[in-house]
Design a protein around this motif. Structure first.
Motif, short mmCIF file in Angstrom:
data_model
loop_
_atom_site.label_atom_id
_atom_site.label_comp_id
_atom_site.label_asym_id
_atom_site.label_seq_id
_atom_site.Cartn_x
_atom_site.Cartn_y
_atom_site.Cartn_z
N GLY A 30 0.77 -1.23 0.00
CA GLY A 30 0.00 0.00 0.00
C GLY A 30 0.81 1.28 0.00
O GLY A 30 0.39 2.28 0.59
N PHE A 31 1.97 1.29 -0.67
CA PHE A 31 2.71 2.54 -0.80
C PHE A 31 2.91 2.87 -2.27
O PHE A 31 2.71 2.04 -3.16
CB PHE A 31 4.05 2.49 -0.05
CG PHE A 31 5.00 1.41 -0.50
CD1 PHE A 31 5.81 1.58 -1.62
CD2 PHE A 31 5.10 0.21 0.21
CE1 PHE A 31 6.70 0.59 -2.03
CE2 PHE A 31 5.99 -0.79 -0.19
CZ PHE A 31 6.79 -0.59 -1.32
N ASP A 32 3.31 4.11 -2.53
CA ASP A 32 3.50 4.60 -3.89
C ASP A 32 4.81 4.05 -4.46
O ASP A 32 5.89 4.27 -3.89
CB ASP A 32 3.56 6.14 -3.86
CG ASP A 32 3.72 6.76 -5.25
OD1 ASP A 32 3.70 6.01 -6.25
OD2 ASP A 32 3.88 7.99 -5.32
N PRO A 33 4.77 3.34 -5.59
CA PRO A 33 6.00 2.77 -6.14
C PRO A 33 6.88 3.80 -6.85
O PRO A 33 8.06 3.53 -7.10
CB PRO A 33 5.48 1.74 -7.14
CG PRO A 33 4.16 2.29 -7.58
CD PRO A 33 3.57 2.94 -6.36
N ALA A 34 6.33 4.97 -7.18
CA ALA A 34 7.05 5.92 -8.04
C ALA A 34 8.43 6.33 -7.51
O ALA A 34 9.39 6.35 -8.28
CB ALA A 34 6.19 7.17 -8.27
N PRO A 35 8.59 6.65 -6.21
CA PRO A 35 9.93 7.01 -5.74
C PRO A 35 10.94 5.88 -5.90
O PRO A 35 12.12 6.12 -6.20
CB PRO A 35 9.71 7.36 -4.26
CG PRO A 35 8.27 7.71 -4.15
CD PRO A 35 7.59 6.82 -5.15
N ALA A 81 19.54 10.44 -14.63
CA ALA A 81 19.84 11.46 -13.62
C ALA A 81 18.57 12.01 -12.98
O ALA A 81 17.49 12.04 -13.60
CB ALA A 81 20.64 12.59 -14.25
N LEU A 82 18.70 12.45 -11.72
CA LEU A 82 17.66 13.20 -11.04
C LEU A 82 18.12 14.65 -10.94
O LEU A 82 19.29 14.92 -10.67
CB LEU A 82 17.44 12.66 -9.62
CG LEU A 82 16.75 11.31 -9.44
CD1 LEU A 82 16.71 10.94 -7.97
CD2 LEU A 82 15.33 11.35 -9.99
N SER A 83 17.18 15.55 -11.13
CA SER A 83 17.52 16.96 -10.92
C SER A 83 17.58 17.23 -9.42
O SER A 83 17.11 16.43 -8.60
CB SER A 83 16.46 17.87 -11.55
OG SER A 83 15.23 17.79 -10.83
N ASN A 84 18.15 18.36 -9.04
CA ASN A 84 18.26 18.69 -7.62
C ASN A 84 16.90 18.74 -6.94
O ASN A 84 16.72 18.26 -5.83
CB ASN A 84 18.99 20.03 -7.44
CG ASN A 84 20.45 19.95 -7.81
OD1 ASN A 84 20.97 18.87 -8.08
ND2 ASN A 84 21.12 21.09 -7.85
N GLY A 85 15.91 19.31 -7.61
CA GLY A 85 14.58 19.39 -7.03
C GLY A 85 13.92 18.03 -6.90
O GLY A 85 13.22 17.76 -5.93
N GLU A 86 14.15 17.17 -7.89
CA GLU A 86 13.58 15.82 -7.87
C GLU A 86 14.13 14.99 -6.72
O GLU A 86 13.42 14.20 -6.12
CB GLU A 86 13.85 15.10 -9.19
CG GLU A 86 13.04 15.59 -10.37
CD GLU A 86 13.42 14.87 -11.65
OE1 GLU A 86 12.52 14.45 -12.38
OE2 GLU A 86 14.63 14.73 -11.91
#
Length: 251
Positions: A192-197, A209-214
């Motif tokens: 029951g958690f969000d898989p997106a992260p 890559a991830l941006s600084n804000g992401e």
């Protein structure tokens, strides 16, 4: 992660030199054993079985084990044959991984009558998940608002997290998928958690890559997801249709 020059072949050769005839098996397990490793980010998990070991042999392996660690790998799991046969109750996550997917580098591995009891697997999975959550919280505090530190924390935590996720799948009587994204989606749906992260971090370790804000947003969701997972495992009851033991898979 920077890799030194020590290879699996080097490790086996040096183990043979130190242990001689006492060396019964050297086994690669985890993602590298099934070709799922991510070059530069996945480590090599190695099990060593010996008939006996003494302090002199342990000291003789000092330089070898330091070189192995400098190559970015976790400590070798070294057991006597008797310990290997009787320790599935205290290392159920590791045994489940080994029994399901491993590659012999030397010798033979005894699998007869070895099973992983799901009662012990749930206990260790919950303990490891809680430990992971606590380490993540400490990491967040150390990283603060430094995006580079946040990204390093996400990247370095992923491999161990997937070991936990695969254990959750096994608790449900499901053999984990090889694809990390599918494992994440399956476990997220069950717990029951969000898989997106988590899928974002999976992409990160593969080079996206991830941006600084992401980074800040992903890390916050990552910690929230682990919080949900720990609570789920604390309440977990094995589905009645699932077998209560995980048998070995002969390779």
């Amino acid at each position: 992660m920077a890799r030194a020059s020590m290879s699996l072949d080097d490790l086996v050769q040096q183990l043979r030199q130190v242990h001689g005839n006492a060396l019964q098996a050297v086994v690669l397990y985890g993602s590298a054993a099934s070709g799922e490793q991510i070059v530069g980010h996945s480590d090599f998990n190695v099990l060593v079985i010996v008939s006996s070991i003494d302090v002199v042999q342990m000291r003789s392996l000092g330089q070898t084990m330091r070189a192995w660690a400098e190559a970015g790998n976790p400590p070798v799991l070294e057991l006597t044959e008797q310990e290997w046969r009787r320790s599935a109750d205290i290392f159920p996550m590791e045994y489940a991984d080994i029994l399901e997917r491993h590659r012999l580098l030397h010798g033979t591995l005894a699998l007869t009558e070895l099973v992983v009891d799901k009662h012990y697997l749930r206990l260790q999975t919950e303990q490891e998940a809680m430990g992971k959550l606590l380490r993540l919280r400490r990491g967040v505090m150390v990283a603060g608002t430094d995006a580079a530190r946040q990204i390093d924390l996400l990247r370095s935590s992923f491999s161990a997290l997937m070991v936990i996720f695969r254990a959750v799948s096994r608790l449900h009587g499901v053999k984990p998928e090889r694809d990390a994204t599918r494992v994440i989606q399956d476990v997220a749906a069950k717990c029951g958690f969000d898989p997106a992260p988590f899928t974002a971090v999976s992409a990160l370790v593969r080079g996206t890559a991830l941006s600084n804000g992401e980074a800040e947003t992903v890390l916050a969701g990552y910690v929230r997801g682990m919080d949900v997972l720990v609570g789920y495992l604390d309440r977990f009851t094995s589905p009645s249709a699932a077998p209560e033991v995980i048998p070995p898979v002969q390779s």
